[in-house]
Design a protein around this motif. Structure first.
Motif, PDB file in Angstrom:
ATOM      1  N   THR A 141      12.654   6.112   1.370  1.00 57.85           N
ATOM      2  CA  THR A 141      11.933   5.589   2.534  1.00 57.85           C
ATOM      3  C   THR A 141      11.347   4.223   2.226  1.00 57.85           C
ATOM      4  O   THR A 141      11.415   3.312   3.047  1.00 57.85           O
ATOM      5  CB  THR A 141      10.806   6.563   2.937  1.00 57.85           C
ATOM      6  N   LEU A 142      10.798   4.079   1.043  1.00 62.27           N
ATOM      7  CA  LEU A 142      10.175   2.803   0.674  1.00 62.27           C
ATOM      8  C   LEU A 142      11.206   1.700   0.451  1.00 62.27           C
ATOM      9  O   LEU A 142      10.983   0.552   0.813  1.00 62.27           O
ATOM     10  CB  LEU A 142       9.336   2.969  -0.598  1.00 62.27           C
ATOM     11  N   LEU A 143      12.318   2.050  -0.149  1.00 60.17           N
ATOM     12  CA  LEU A 143      13.290   1.030  -0.531  1.00 60.17           C
ATOM     13  C   LEU A 143      14.232   0.613   0.591  1.00 60.17           C
ATOM     14  O   LEU A 143      14.807  -0.475   0.531  1.00 60.17           O
ATOM     15  CB  LEU A 143      14.105   1.514  -1.732  1.00 60.17           C
ATOM     16  N   THR A 144      14.413   1.435   1.594  1.00 54.78           N
ATOM     17  CA  THR A 144      15.360   1.095   2.656  1.00 54.78           C
ATOM     18  C   THR A 144      14.713   0.349   3.814  1.00 54.78           C
ATOM     19  O   THR A 144      15.406  -0.145   4.685  1.00 54.78           O
ATOM     20  CB  THR A 144      16.045   2.358   3.225  1.00 54.78           C
ATOM     21  N   ARG A 145      13.420   0.230   3.812  1.00 55.59           N
ATOM     22  CA  ARG A 145      12.719  -0.462   4.890  1.00 55.59           C
ATOM     23  C   ARG A 145      12.629  -1.944   4.580  1.00 55.59           C
ATOM     24  O   ARG A 145      12.374  -2.342   3.445  1.00 55.59           O
ATOM     25  CB  ARG A 145      11.326   0.146   5.063  1.00 55.59           C
ATOM     26  N   LYS A 146      12.803  -2.750   5.580  1.00 61.05           N
ATOM     27  CA  LYS A 146      12.679  -4.193   5.424  1.00 61.05           C
ATOM     28  C   LYS A 146      11.208  -4.563   5.370  1.00 61.05           C
ATOM     29  O   LYS A 146      10.386  -3.969   6.077  1.00 61.05           O
ATOM     30  CB  LYS A 146      13.358  -4.915   6.578  1.00 61.05           C
ATOM     31  N   PRO A 147      10.832  -5.547   4.571  1.00 62.58           N
ATOM     32  CA  PRO A 147       9.432  -5.961   4.490  1.00 62.58           C
ATOM     33  C   PRO A 147       8.915  -6.376   5.859  1.00 62.58           C
ATOM     34  O   PRO A 147       9.594  -7.055   6.623  1.00 62.58           O
ATOM     35  CB  PRO A 147       9.447  -7.148   3.532  1.00 62.58           C
ATOM     36  N   ALA A 151       0.827  -1.205   0.000  1.00 57.80           N
ATOM     37  CA  ALA A 151       0.000   0.000   0.000  1.00 57.80           C
ATOM     38  C   ALA A 151       0.862   1.256   0.000  1.00 57.80           C
ATOM     39  O   ALA A 151       0.440   2.305  -0.482  1.00 57.80           O
ATOM     40  CB  ALA A 151      -0.939  -0.002   1.194  1.00 57.80           C
ATOM     41  N   SER A 152       2.083   1.146   0.518  1.00 56.03           N
ATOM     42  CA  SER A 152       2.972   2.310   0.529  1.00 56.03           C
ATOM     43  C   SER A 152       3.308   2.766  -0.883  1.00 56.03           C
ATOM     44  O   SER A 152       3.475   3.954  -1.131  1.00 56.03           O
ATOM     45  CB  SER A 152       4.254   1.983   1.284  1.00 56.03           C
ATOM     46  N   PHE A 153       3.416   1.824  -1.802  1.00 56.19           N
ATOM     47  CA  PHE A 153       3.705   2.206  -3.178  1.00 56.19           C
ATOM     48  C   PHE A 153       2.507   2.908  -3.812  1.00 56.19           C
ATOM     49  O   PHE A 153       2.677   3.767  -4.671  1.00 56.19           O
ATOM     50  CB  PHE A 153       4.158   1.000  -4.000  1.00 56.19           C
TER      51      PHE A 153
END
Length: 172
Positions: free
Chosen positions: A159-165, A70-72
């Motif tokens: 922010t989206l890419l550096t967070r772990k799933p 949902a963040s994307f």
């Protein structure tokens, strides 16, 4: 035998004086410079609001585990909002130039502003000497607005890419 013409470069004072002579007493141009500064300020604030909203929504969505991805969607919405701000700025520039009767028609004015704002510069738009600095002002506004937007979008994507799933969003 060739004839060479050598031109001497003017001093900065001479150059600025010549530009002032070309512009003359065009008070409207000074108003446009003030408008440009206001547009850059408003754009910066709008981008900050969009980025802040994105980060707030992202934090909320990340707290709900079953909403993966949902963040994307919120990032895509942020992109659309930023594009909308640029289109709005092009329209605002168009209205200002129509008010000062720079061109005879609204459509020609819109195309001119769009080309200068995006620094495409494809068309041939004859301007009087009093308005020849106008493309510089509009393209300056567009370049800095796009730069601010790009920096904000880059930050959001980071922010989206550096967070772990599955991990919660970092707190602000």
């Amino acid at each position: 035998m060739s004839t060479e013409t050598t031109a001497t470069l003017p001093s900065l004072t001479e150059l600025l004086h010549q530009i002032q002579l070309d512009i003359g007493d065009n008070i409207e141009l000074y108003l446009i410079v003030a408008f440009m500064a206001a547009m850059l300020t408003i754009h910066g604030v709008a981008v900050l609001v969009i980025a802040s909203a994105f980060h707030a929504i992202d934090r909320f969505l990340k707290s709900i585990p079953h909403l993966a991805g949902a963040s994307f969607i919120s990032y895509f919405i942020a992109i659309l909002l930023i594009i909308l701000t640029h289109i709005t700025e092009i329209i605002a520039w168009t209205y200002v130039l129509v008010a000062f009767s720079v061109f005879p028609g609204i459509t020609q004015t819109f195309y001119f502003v769009g080309e200068m704002y995006t620094t495409l510069g494809f068309g041939n738009y004859p301007l009087s000497s009093a308005w020849q600095v106008l493309p510089i002002l509009i393209s300056f506004s567009g370049v800095f607005s796009v730069s601010m937007s790009g920096a904000a979008l880059y930050s959001m994507m980071g922010t989206l890419l550096t967070r772990k799933p599955g991990s919660a969003a970092p707190s602000a």
